[in-house]
Design a protein around this motif. Sequence first.
Motif, PDB file in Angstrom:
ATOM      1  N   VAL A 116      81.214  25.828  81.361  1.00 49.76           N
ATOM      2  CA  VAL A 116      80.404  24.608  81.261  1.00 49.76           C
ATOM      3  C   VAL A 116      79.049  24.931  80.630  1.00 49.76           C
ATOM      4  O   VAL A 116      78.545  24.190  79.787  1.00 49.76           O
ATOM      5  CB  VAL A 116      80.240  23.952  82.647  1.00 49.76           C
ATOM      6  N   PHE A 124      79.538  25.088  77.027  1.00 46.74           N
ATOM      7  CA  PHE A 124      79.661  23.730  76.468  1.00 46.74           C
ATOM      8  C   PHE A 124      78.294  23.072  76.315  1.00 46.74           C
ATOM      9  O   PHE A 124      77.999  22.441  75.304  1.00 46.74           O
ATOM     10  CB  PHE A 124      80.534  22.847  77.370  1.00 46.74           C
ATOM     11  N   ILE A 125      77.473  23.200  77.347  1.00 55.95           N
ATOM     12  CA  ILE A 125      76.171  22.537  77.326  1.00 55.95           C
ATOM     13  C   ILE A 125      75.335  23.045  76.154  1.00 55.95           C
ATOM     14  O   ILE A 125      74.732  22.266  75.416  1.00 55.95           O
ATOM     15  CB  ILE A 125      75.432  22.755  78.665  1.00 55.95           C
ATOM     16  N   ASP A 149      71.069  21.461  85.318  1.00 58.90           N
ATOM     17  CA  ASP A 149      72.462  21.189  85.680  1.00 58.90           C
ATOM     18  C   ASP A 149      73.230  22.457  86.042  1.00 58.90           C
ATOM     19  O   ASP A 149      74.109  22.420  86.885  1.00 58.90           O
ATOM     20  CB  ASP A 149      73.156  20.486  84.513  1.00 58.90           C
ATOM     21  N   PRO A 174      79.915  17.736  79.892  1.00 53.99           N
ATOM     22  CA  PRO A 174      79.568  18.992  80.575  1.00 53.99           C
ATOM     23  C   PRO A 174      78.489  18.804  81.642  1.00 53.99           C
ATOM     24  O   PRO A 174      78.575  19.376  82.726  1.00 53.99           O
ATOM     25  CB  PRO A 174      79.062  19.892  79.455  1.00 53.99           C
ATOM     26  N   ILE A 175      77.499  17.939  81.331  1.00 59.75           N
ATOM     27  CA  ILE A 175      76.421  17.731  82.303  1.00 59.75           C
ATOM     28  C   ILE A 175      76.956  17.020  83.546  1.00 59.75           C
ATOM     29  O   ILE A 175      76.498  17.244  84.661  1.00 59.75           O
ATOM     30  CB  ILE A 175      75.291  16.883  81.667  1.00 59.75           C
ATOM     31  N   GLU A 176      77.952  16.164  83.340  1.00 60.44           N
ATOM     32  CA  GLU A 176      78.473  15.365  84.456  1.00 60.44           C
ATOM     33  C   GLU A 176      79.480  16.109  85.329  1.00 60.44           C
ATOM     34  O   GLU A 176      79.987  15.521  86.286  1.00 60.44           O
ATOM     35  CB  GLU A 176      79.144  14.093  83.929  1.00 60.44           C
ATOM     36  N   VAL A 177      79.805  17.331  84.970  1.00 60.87           N
ATOM     37  CA  VAL A 177      80.833  18.056  85.722  1.00 60.87           C
ATOM     38  C   VAL A 177      80.633  17.982  87.238  1.00 60.87           C
ATOM     39  O   VAL A 177      81.570  17.634  87.963  1.00 60.87           O
ATOM     40  CB  VAL A 177      80.926  19.525  85.240  1.00 60.87           C
TER      41      VAL A 177
END
Lengths: 234, 225
Positions: free
Chosen positions: A123, A126-127, A158, B172-175
């Motif tokens: 993740v 991805f970010i 995040d 991705p931020i909402e994972v």
Amino acid sequence: MPPDQNLERWTKIFVYATSLMMLVNLYNIFIFVPNEASMGIIQRIFYFHVPSAFIAFLAFGVTFVYSILFLAKRKMWHDRVAYCSAEIGVIFTTVVLVTGPIWARPVWNTWWTWDARLTSTLVLWFIYVGYMMLRAYTGEEQRGARFAAVFAIVGFVDVPIVYLANRLWRTLHPQPVMMGGADSGLHPTMLKVFLFSLATFLGLYLFLLFHRLRLERTRLELDEIKRELAYSQQ
Amino acid sequence: MSELHKLLALIRKDLLAEFRTKEMISSMLMFALIVVVIFNFTFDPGSRATAEAGPGILWVAFTFAGVLGLHRAMVHEVERGCLHGLMLAPVERGIIFLGKAIGNAIFIFLIELPTFLLFSVFFNIDFWRGLDKLAVIFFLGTIGFAAVGTLLSAISVNTRTREIMLPILLFPIEVPVILSAVNATAGALAGKNWSAISGWLKLLAGFDLIFLLVCFVTFEYVLEE
């Protein structure tokens, strides 16, 4: 913008120091350090995998700090540092994501598993790839810098959250070896080799950052010259 | 005008504009329903795989349709210079953010109910079972989704690759939000009680708080000319 000579000097210092350290590091990892008892030779990938992860976090941390600085002070240079550091962070995260499965395949008997560490690292990747795409597609420089800074701040906030959320799942990845629980810890020789490898990677990061910043400085200057030329010809 | 009045006026504006055309809600709803139907082909209805994948499918439908809505809502603002009008209005940027986010959350909410209704028909799930828990989960999940979504849609709408940029930045931020919403939904659909899913609910509420705060603070840097 820092003077060019300064950047050049630091780039030089780090290229020589890091090259030398890399040679020693390779000797350390492949010849000097003893084989790990249960995993055998494959464990040596640890000395590449873990330092890359540390440096990736450092790089994104630098991006986060410089993004805040940019929003507060609006100096283009802060934005450039944030951007260049993110770029290098993506490279190191990619190294982590490539060396991880190579290590996992013989040891866990699987390339990939959706556990906390792995998922959150993916993740993270991805970010920051999203961050670079945002940079590339915004067009206008000032506005792109502002957007990217906001996204970098949200993204960095995040990452620990993702990690926290994923931790509640089952995990296959080992607990931290460094600064972990009572049973954890490395063999003294391995610890020395690891710390040396970490220092080498840190040197590599700094070299790449200074070199990339030099490049960026030149680009900004070139843009300036182009603009002046365009105006003078009107 | 107090801040609350300004906020309510902003929300009212969004709702009014939407209910005069209804184009956003209807397209979001259609899209969500189609997503559910397409996933329906993947599994035998009533099988164990369906029950396990159900909550995930539901949230895929919500998030996909949500992204569409978030994007449309911001494009509406940018086209014809509405956003400039908002920025000129004597309203704090944070209030504009809250107004848009609440408006977006309401739209997503409005599509969640019919989608869930159809979902329970297609997947043979008792609609009433755990509906109180689901209402809370949908509420918290939608808030978190709409908060970050509003901030990032304001960013992505200004890029060259508008509509594709939003999901790339947003998902991705909402994972963490999606992860805990899916897990809580699975618990609620399986008929577990409040205490069994309270861990996920607390996490979800925590994410919402953090995201709302960060987006509220950073939004003013997005709206700047």
